[in-house]
Scaffold this motif. Sequence first.
Motif, PDB file in Angstrom:
ATOM      1  N   ALA A 198       5.528   8.051  -4.947  1.00 11.33           N
ATOM      2  CA  ALA A 198       5.318   7.449  -6.270  1.00 11.33           C
ATOM      3  C   ALA A 198       5.895   6.033  -6.358  1.00 11.33           C
ATOM      4  O   ALA A 198       5.267   5.142  -6.934  1.00 11.33           O
ATOM      5  CB  ALA A 198       5.921   8.337  -7.348  1.00 11.33           C
ATOM      6  N   ALA A 199       7.088   5.833  -5.782  1.00 13.50           N
ATOM      7  CA  ALA A 199       7.729   4.513  -5.911  1.00 13.50           C
ATOM      8  C   ALA A 199       6.888   3.435  -5.229  1.00 13.50           C
ATOM      9  O   ALA A 199       6.548   2.414  -5.842  1.00 13.50           O
ATOM     10  CB  ALA A 199       9.133   4.556  -5.324  1.00 13.50           C
ATOM     11  N   ILE A 237       3.589   2.922  -7.146  1.00 12.04           N
ATOM     12  CA  ILE A 237       3.665   2.054  -8.328  1.00 12.04           C
ATOM     13  C   ILE A 237       3.659   0.592  -7.869  1.00 12.04           C
ATOM     14  O   ILE A 237       2.956  -0.254  -8.431  1.00 12.04           O
ATOM     15  CB  ILE A 237       4.949   2.339  -9.149  1.00 12.04           C
ATOM     16  N   ILE A 247       8.262  -8.569 -11.056  1.00 17.94           N
ATOM     17  CA  ILE A 247       9.653  -8.081 -11.133  1.00 17.94           C
ATOM     18  C   ILE A 247       9.712  -6.579 -10.801  1.00 17.94           C
ATOM     19  O   ILE A 247      10.402  -6.197  -9.852  1.00 17.94           O
ATOM     20  CB  ILE A 247      10.277  -8.444 -12.505  1.00 17.94           C
ATOM     21  N   PRO A 248       8.960  -5.711 -11.507  1.00 18.36           N
ATOM     22  CA  PRO A 248       8.960  -4.306 -11.075  1.00 18.36           C
ATOM     23  C   PRO A 248       8.284  -4.104  -9.714  1.00 18.36           C
ATOM     24  O   PRO A 248       8.690  -3.236  -8.936  1.00 18.36           O
ATOM     25  CB  PRO A 248       8.191  -3.575 -12.186  1.00 18.36           C
ATOM     26  N   PHE A 280      10.782  -4.584  -7.112  1.00 18.23           N
ATOM     27  CA  PHE A 280      11.766  -3.489  -7.156  1.00 18.23           C
ATOM     28  C   PHE A 280      11.230  -2.272  -6.410  1.00 18.23           C
ATOM     29  O   PHE A 280      11.921  -1.665  -5.587  1.00 18.23           O
ATOM     30  CB  PHE A 280      12.083  -3.119  -8.603  1.00 18.23           C
ATOM     31  N   PHE A 281       9.973  -1.930  -6.684  1.00 20.35           N
ATOM     32  CA  PHE A 281       9.405  -0.721  -6.076  1.00 20.35           C
ATOM     33  C   PHE A 281       8.993  -0.940  -4.621  1.00 20.35           C
ATOM     34  O   PHE A 281       8.953  -0.017  -3.829  1.00 20.35           O
ATOM     35  CB  PHE A 281       8.206  -0.221  -6.891  1.00 20.35           C
ATOM     36  N   ALA A 339      18.588   5.209  -5.376  1.00 22.00           N
ATOM     37  CA  ALA A 339      18.187   4.836  -6.736  1.00 22.00           C
ATOM     38  C   ALA A 339      17.425   5.962  -7.427  1.00 22.00           C
ATOM     39  O   ALA A 339      17.499   6.115  -8.639  1.00 22.00           O
ATOM     40  CB  ALA A 339      17.341   3.571  -6.696  1.00 22.00           C
TER      41      ALA A 339
END
Lengths: 163, 51
Positions: free
Chosen positions: A88-89, A92, A145-146, A149-150, A160
């Motif tokens: 999932a990470a 995304i 930005i996300p 992160f992912f 995390a």
Amino acid sequence: MDLVPVFARWLHFLAGIMWIGLLYYFNFVQVPALKAAAADGTAGGITKHVAPRALLYFRWAAIVTWLAGAALLGSNFVNAFTLSKGYAAIGIGAWLGTIMLFNVWGLIWPNQQKILGLKPATDEEKNKARRVALLASRTNTMLSIPMLFFMAGGLTHKAAFGL
Amino acid sequence: LQLLEWRAATFQRGKTRRMTMKNPLDSLWGTIISGLVLTAVLYLVVKNFLM
């Protein structure tokens, strides 16, 4: 040893830095600079000589980044995009990157062509194109930005996400 | 009647506020803050529902 993931990851990083680096250049440097340059009549240098070159590398780096990312996912491509358990990470991140790619080729580049005079457009069309291109570019900056992160986590992601 | 007037005034104030609300993507700080908020929301979704 399978060398495809090794080179795919390397290329994904190289092209990704070029893509997101130029995205940040547009948003943090060029847009504010153009405002200042328009005030003293020197914007022509940027729009004629800098912006078209930056856009060339920007849009093709986006394609290369996505393709290298797809190659890196390899047989996990479908698992990532369907957000399967354990994927999932990165999934995304992959979706955010895909939306950003669409923004580049579907919104930013066609509207920039009108703004820079590479495609014929009336003043009204140019004004509308400026607004659409700015919002699409800002949307990509926000999504980056996300997305980073992912995408950018390795072992740190496990901590995390409590794995 | 006073209650109705008060509600109408509150509605008008809300309407005015909505009309003057700005797009956060018009500023760089708005863009960055939106990105950070989106990161937090997606993180919680992934951690709680997709892992």
